[in-house]
Design a protein around this motif. Sequence first.
Motif, PDB file in Angstrom:
ATOM      1  N   LYS A  94       0.830  -1.217   0.000  1.00 26.24           N
ATOM      2  CA  LYS A  94       0.000   0.000   0.000  1.00 26.24           C
ATOM      3  C   LYS A  94       0.857   1.256   0.000  1.00 26.24           C
ATOM      4  CE  LYS A  94      -4.022  -2.105   2.253  1.00 26.24           C
ATOM      5  NZ  LYS A  94      -3.455  -3.427   2.589  1.00 26.24           N
ATOM      6  N   ILE A  95       1.969   1.240   0.738  1.00 25.04           N
ATOM      7  CA  ILE A  95       2.883   2.393   0.717  1.00 25.04           C
ATOM      8  C   ILE A  95       3.428   2.593  -0.690  1.00 25.04           C
ATOM      9  CG2 ILE A  95       5.069   3.302   1.580  1.00 25.04           C
ATOM     10  CD1 ILE A  95       4.588   1.702   4.160  1.00 25.04           C
ATOM     11  N   TYR A  96       3.843   1.504  -1.321  1.00 27.36           N
ATOM     12  CA  TYR A  96       4.389   1.580  -2.684  1.00 27.36           C
ATOM     13  C   TYR A  96       3.341   2.140  -3.643  1.00 27.36           C
ATOM     14  CZ  TYR A  96       6.582   0.079  -7.063  1.00 27.36           C
ATOM     15  OH  TYR A  96       7.140   0.053  -8.314  1.00 27.36           O
ATOM     16  N   GLU A  97       2.108   1.650  -3.556  1.00 20.78           N
ATOM     17  CA  GLU A  97       1.045   2.090  -4.467  1.00 20.78           C
ATOM     18  C   GLU A  97       0.739   3.571  -4.276  1.00 20.78           C
ATOM     19  OE1 GLU A  97      -0.827  -2.387  -4.193  1.00 20.78           O
ATOM     20  OE2 GLU A  97      -1.763  -0.741  -3.099  1.00 20.78           O
ATOM     21  N   LEU A  98       0.671   4.023  -3.006  1.00 26.96           N
ATOM     22  CA  LEU A  98       0.379   5.432  -2.759  1.00 26.96           C
ATOM     23  C   LEU A  98       1.502   6.330  -3.260  1.00 26.96           C
ATOM     24  CD1 LEU A  98      -1.190   5.275   0.820  1.00 26.96           C
ATOM     25  CD2 LEU A  98      -2.341   6.036  -1.260  1.00 26.96           C
ATOM     26  N   CYS A  99       2.749   5.955  -2.993  1.00 31.82           N
ATOM     27  CA  CYS A  99       3.884   6.766  -3.464  1.00 31.82           C
ATOM     28  C   CYS A  99       3.896   6.846  -4.986  1.00 31.82           C
ATOM     29  CB  CYS A  99       5.202   6.172  -2.968  1.00 31.82           C
ATOM     30  SG  CYS A  99       5.495   6.360  -1.203  1.00 31.82           S
ATOM     31  N   THR A 100       3.666   5.712  -5.630  1.00 28.86           N
ATOM     32  CA  THR A 100       3.685   5.678  -7.095  1.00 28.86           C
ATOM     33  C   THR A 100       2.593   6.560  -7.675  1.00 28.86           C
ATOM     34  OG1 THR A 100       4.584   3.430  -7.078  1.00 28.86           O
ATOM     35  CG2 THR A 100       3.527   4.170  -9.103  1.00 28.86           C
ATOM     36  N   LEU A 101       1.394   6.462  -7.120  1.00 31.83           N
ATOM     37  CA  LEU A 101       0.258   7.224  -7.654  1.00 31.83           C
ATOM     38  C   LEU A 101       0.383   8.711  -7.349  1.00 31.83           C
ATOM     39  CD1 LEU A 101      -2.637   4.741  -6.798  1.00 31.83           C
ATOM     40  CD2 LEU A 101      -1.665   5.213  -9.048  1.00 31.83           C
ATOM     41  N   LEU A 102       0.900   9.064  -6.167  1.00 28.17           N
ATOM     42  CA  LEU A 102       1.037  10.470  -5.812  1.00 28.17           C
ATOM     43  C   LEU A 102       2.145  11.159  -6.613  1.00 28.17           C
ATOM     44  CD1 LEU A 102       0.537  10.173  -1.948  1.00 28.17           C
ATOM     45  CD2 LEU A 102      -0.882  11.543  -3.500  1.00 28.17           C
ATOM     46  N   GLU A 106       0.645  10.754 -14.942  1.00 25.64           N
ATOM     47  CA  GLU A 106      -0.502  10.280 -15.693  1.00 25.64           C
ATOM     48  C   GLU A 106      -0.996   8.980 -15.054  1.00 25.64           C
ATOM     49  OE1 GLU A 106       2.163   8.048 -19.129  1.00 25.64           O
ATOM     50  OE2 GLU A 106       1.285  10.017 -19.531  1.00 25.64           O
ATOM     51  N   PRO A 107      -2.158   8.488 -15.464  1.00 19.44           N
ATOM     52  CA  PRO A 107      -2.691   7.253 -14.863  1.00 19.44           C
ATOM     53  C   PRO A 107      -1.719   6.082 -14.989  1.00 19.44           C
ATOM     54  CG  PRO A 107      -4.364   8.342 -16.184  1.00 19.44           C
ATOM     55  CD  PRO A 107      -3.096   9.078 -16.451  1.00 19.44           C
ATOM     56  N   VAL A 108      -1.744   5.226 -13.975  1.00 21.36           N
ATOM     57  CA  VAL A 108      -0.868   4.059 -13.925  1.00 21.36           C
ATOM     58  C   VAL A 108      -1.720   2.804 -14.149  1.00 21.36           C
ATOM     59  CG1 VAL A 108       0.723   2.711 -12.486  1.00 21.36           C
ATOM     60  CG2 VAL A 108       0.662   5.221 -12.293  1.00 21.36           C
ATOM     61  N   LYS A 109      -1.267   1.922 -14.997  1.00 20.47           N
ATOM     62  CA  LYS A 109      -2.001   0.687 -15.268  1.00 20.47           C
ATOM     63  C   LYS A 109      -1.908  -0.257 -14.064  1.00 20.47           C
ATOM     64  CE  LYS A 109      -3.003   1.741 -19.573  1.00 20.47           C
ATOM     65  NZ  LYS A 109      -4.398   2.013 -20.009  1.00 20.47           N
ATOM     66  N   LEU A 110      -2.998  -0.969 -13.785  1.00 20.86           N
ATOM     67  CA  LEU A 110      -2.986  -1.931 -12.686  1.00 20.86           C
ATOM     68  C   LEU A 110      -1.944  -3.020 -12.927  1.00 20.86           C
ATOM     69  CD1 LEU A 110      -6.773  -2.453 -11.817  1.00 20.86           C
ATOM     70  CD2 LEU A 110      -5.126  -0.905 -10.784  1.00 20.86           C
ATOM     71  N   GLU A 141      -9.355  12.120  -4.849  1.00 24.92           N
ATOM     72  CA  GLU A 141     -10.196  11.070  -5.426  1.00 24.92           C
ATOM     73  C   GLU A 141      -9.320  10.007  -6.086  1.00 24.92           C
ATOM     74  OE1 GLU A 141     -13.794  10.475  -8.722  1.00 24.92           O
ATOM     75  OE2 GLU A 141     -12.821  12.437  -8.460  1.00 24.92           O
ATOM     76  N   LEU A 142      -9.622   8.758  -5.788  1.00 30.89           N
ATOM     77  CA  LEU A 142      -8.928   7.643  -6.436  1.00 30.89           C
ATOM     78  C   LEU A 142      -9.730   7.265  -7.680  1.00 30.89           C
ATOM     79  CD1 LEU A 142      -6.425   5.845  -5.903  1.00 30.89           C
ATOM     80  CD2 LEU A 142      -7.972   4.181  -4.857  1.00 30.89           C
ATOM     81  N   VAL A 143      -9.233   7.680  -8.843  1.00 30.01           N
ATOM     82  CA  VAL A 143      -9.956   7.472 -10.111  1.00 30.01           C
ATOM     83  C   VAL A 143      -9.517   6.141 -10.713  1.00 30.01           C
ATOM     84  CG1 VAL A 143     -10.402   8.383 -12.412  1.00 30.01           C
ATOM     85  CG2 VAL A 143     -10.067   9.960 -10.484  1.00 30.01           C
ATOM     86  N   ARG A 144     -10.483   5.267 -10.995  1.00 32.94           N
ATOM     87  CA  ARG A 144     -10.181   3.936 -11.572  1.00 32.94           C
ATOM     88  C   ARG A 144     -11.170   3.678 -12.702  1.00 32.94           C
ATOM     89  NH1 ARG A 144     -10.828   0.668  -6.038  1.00 32.94           N
ATOM     90  NH2 ARG A 144     -10.155  -1.166  -7.251  1.00 32.94           N
ATOM     91  N   ARG A 145     -10.614   3.507 -13.906  1.00 33.11           N
ATOM     92  CA  ARG A 145     -11.477   3.212 -15.057  1.00 33.11           C
ATOM     93  C   ARG A 145     -10.825   2.145 -15.930  1.00 33.11           C
ATOM     94  NH1 ARG A 145     -12.323   8.963 -15.159  1.00 33.11           N
ATOM     95  NH2 ARG A 145     -10.899   9.219 -16.928  1.00 33.11           N
ATOM     96  N   GLY A 147      -9.298   0.326 -18.855  1.00 31.95           N
ATOM     97  CA  GLY A 147      -8.591   0.828 -20.026  1.00 31.95           C
ATOM     98  C   GLY A 147      -7.881   2.143 -19.798  1.00 31.95           C
ATOM     99  N   TYR A 148      -8.163   2.790 -18.666  1.00 34.76           N
ATOM    100  CA  TYR A 148      -7.582   4.100 -18.352  1.00 34.76           C
ATOM    101  C   TYR A 148      -6.465   3.963 -17.329  1.00 34.76           C
ATOM    102  CZ  TYR A 148      -7.462   8.941 -16.543  1.00 34.76           C
ATOM    103  OH  TYR A 148      -7.074  10.200 -16.137  1.00 34.76           O
ATOM    104  N   GLY A 149      -6.694   3.086 -16.363  1.00 35.84           N
ATOM    105  CA  GLY A 149      -5.724   2.917 -15.288  1.00 35.84           C
ATOM    106  C   GLY A 149      -6.248   3.511 -13.998  1.00 35.84           C
ATOM    107  N   VAL A 150      -5.339   3.898 -13.138  1.00 38.75           N
ATOM    108  CA  VAL A 150      -5.709   4.468 -11.838  1.00 38.75           C
ATOM    109  C   VAL A 150      -4.848   5.684 -11.561  1.00 38.75           C
ATOM    110  CG1 VAL A 150      -4.129   2.890 -10.656  1.00 38.75           C
ATOM    111  CG2 VAL A 150      -5.970   3.968  -9.375  1.00 38.75           C
ATOM    112  N   GLU A 151      -5.445   6.696 -10.939  1.00 38.66           N
ATOM    113  CA  GLU A 151      -4.698   7.890 -10.556  1.00 38.66           C
ATOM    114  C   GLU A 151      -5.346   8.516  -9.330  1.00 38.66           C
ATOM    115  OE1 GLU A 151      -4.783  11.104 -13.325  1.00 38.66           O
ATOM    116  OE2 GLU A 151      -6.936  10.941 -13.697  1.00 38.66           O
ATOM    117  N   ILE A 152      -4.571   9.333  -8.634  1.00 39.81           N
ATOM    118  CA  ILE A 152      -5.092  10.121  -7.510  1.00 39.81           C
ATOM    119  C   ILE A 152      -5.279  11.543  -8.025  1.00 39.81           C
ATOM    120  CG2 ILE A 152      -4.594  11.075  -5.240  1.00 39.81           C
ATOM    121  CD1 ILE A 152      -3.141   8.511  -4.556  1.00 39.81           C
ATOM    122  N   ALA A 153      -6.527  11.990  -8.058  1.00 39.62           N
ATOM    123  CA  ALA A 153      -6.844  13.306  -8.609  1.00 39.62           C
ATOM    124  C   ALA A 153      -7.218  14.265  -7.484  1.00 39.62           C
ATOM    125  CB  ALA A 153      -8.008  13.180  -9.593  1.00 39.62           C
ATOM    126  N   GLY A 154      -6.814  15.522  -7.651  1.00 40.11           N
ATOM    127  CA  GLY A 154      -7.147  16.538  -6.662  1.00 40.11           C
ATOM    128  C   GLY A 154      -6.137  17.666  -6.672  1.00 40.11           C
TER     129      GLY A 154
END
Length: 695
Positions: A94-102, A106-110, A141-145, A147-154
């Motif tokens: 979870k630490i790795y995922e949060l650091c990567t997304l923050l 651009e969006p990161v693929k799962l 906001e944790l955006v997940r779609r 084909g789009y990937g995931v990103e932290i928006a705000g």
Amino acid sequence: MKKITARQRQMLWILLGVKEEITAAEIAGSTGVSVRTVHREMEDIEQLLGDFGLDLIRKSGKGIALSGSEDALAELRLFLREEKPAEYSGEDRKIYELCTLLEAEEPVKLFTLAHSLKVTVATISYDLDELEPWVRKFGLELVRRRGYGVEIAGLEADKRRAICRLAAEHLDLSDLVGHAPRSESNPVFRLLLTTVGKGRLMTVESILWDMEWKWTAELPEIVYMEMLLGLAVTTRRIEIGRGIEIGRGIKSGEDAGFSRVSDHLSIAGAEQFVKRLEAALGQEFARAEILYMAGLFDRVQESFSSSGIAYGDIELMEIVYRLTESVAKRTGLPFQRDRSLREGLLEHMDPALKRIREGTRIRNPLLGPIRKDYDYLFTIVRAAAQDIGLELTIPDEEIGFLVMHFGASTERLNQLKRSVRAILVCASGLSSSRLLATRLAKEMPQIEVLGNISWYEAARLPGTDYDLIISTIDLPIGKERYIKISPLLTGEEIEKLLSYIQNITLKNREPASPGESDQPVREEAAALDRLKSYKGILDEAVSLLERFRFHPLDNTGLSLSRTLAGMLELLNGSGVVGDADILLERLLERERMASQVIPDTGLALFHTRSSHVHMSSLTLYRLSQPVLLEGGTEVRVILLMLAPRRLSKESLEVLSEISALLLNSELVKLLEERTEPEIRRYLSSELLHFFENKM
């Protein structure tokens, strides 16, 4: 060769990072496990070391150490750097995922996250489900779609707050400012330290210190560290192109932290600070970043200056009073008489309760040893915390810190004459420093504890001011300048400390020539400092009591705001108040934040500190009709306590003592019914008693 776990890797790096023996308790404290777990892991580690031709030496009364040639130790270090741990823990992922997304632009693929962490996409998706509530707490906001990937928006400012919180929840002071090897042992912690800007943190701290602002020197260490972390994160975000823009993150200077009640003192200071920062780091800071830092400085000063030694916070004082009473009844010990305990709990519980209400994870690496050594007291304090009805779940980690306060009070002894002067540096603040000080007084009376200071003060303290630094964390100074132990001071650590004093401290201390000892000079200086402190307490108490006034106030048909305005108007011409409008806003803001009512009374304490107050003031107002406060409570009597933003420690102690007296029903009755001279006589008697106890 057997695959090693992340925990075993961490323990090996700790062993490689020390020159002498280290106790199992110290390893347990650094890794967040029990001493029993450390001994169990050592069995597997010992087998691994055999493959490198190394031995694990365990000496009773001293600790654990590695033994072998330098070539073998170098080979082990290389292995630890290259070898991947058997698996990442759920927390590490979870630490790795949060650091990567923050940090991502651009969006990161799962799939990318899953591949990096060597788990399935389904596991990543499950992790994100658990992280979503945490992300929302910061307005993100944790955006997940698909084909789009995931990103932290705000907003960028909110992302910075999230990064600072992530660091607070998972990093120790040793990780940030010491030479601790945990970052080398765990790639996830390397990533987190990069995300928070550790590489530039000490440069930022050095510039902050060189600004020589008086207000930074007055900050508690935890507040100083939070501010420093915020500045380090800012430099990292700018470095990777994540700057704040006007209109995004902040709309104007006001949104950067300058509300109507702000003193607008920090913009010039932020400009000077940024100018030095640009020269040191070789990067430019936009105007929006200067406003952002000014807002950070301003909020830190406002939040700290409004708390002081928690003076005036009746709700907090009531909590401390009830907790102390409950523990005293269960143990039969007179904790109520221990002013040091009360002051320590007040200073500790204010930020602690804030962290609990915000849902911040509380870390206490000493929880295991505390529960073992203070099991009886731990059970009592936990029961007492439940009794006082906070409507909050107090985690065991926080109970452990409270136990350290009560443990220190239990063991507190009269000071004996000492021969070795020691300075304490404790990461957990007053709870651990007071416990360690009292344990030292009991077990090693030859040590005189001069005081507790922060890690950044220890790094700059002249060697002539002390004989020994005793620290519970790694420090950014040479290993020969301090000794690291735990606040619990185990039997092994007592032996280690004695050996250090005999073999290093006393040998390094040059004997004074006959007639040249500076001991009398030091004693005279200490005596003068105490006299100045006593004078400060007396001066503040006398001037405050001489200015005390009682006013009946006709507030018929007036709201709370207009009633308070009328109270401030009566102070016109007294030399106390500058801008009454700003003070009115502050008083109303504090009432919106927390109740000012003394429990089970019709009396309220309204108080604030501001640069618009020129001298401390205590005034009493009895209203012609009740006034309605937040929460629907009515009061007929208001005690108004005003103080300047800049106050001496002695002045804060007097104000804090008066606030604590409000929990006494005798004073409440006097304030509600009796005359000004009678109230002044009672306060004079109680403050004289307070002063006599200080001597």
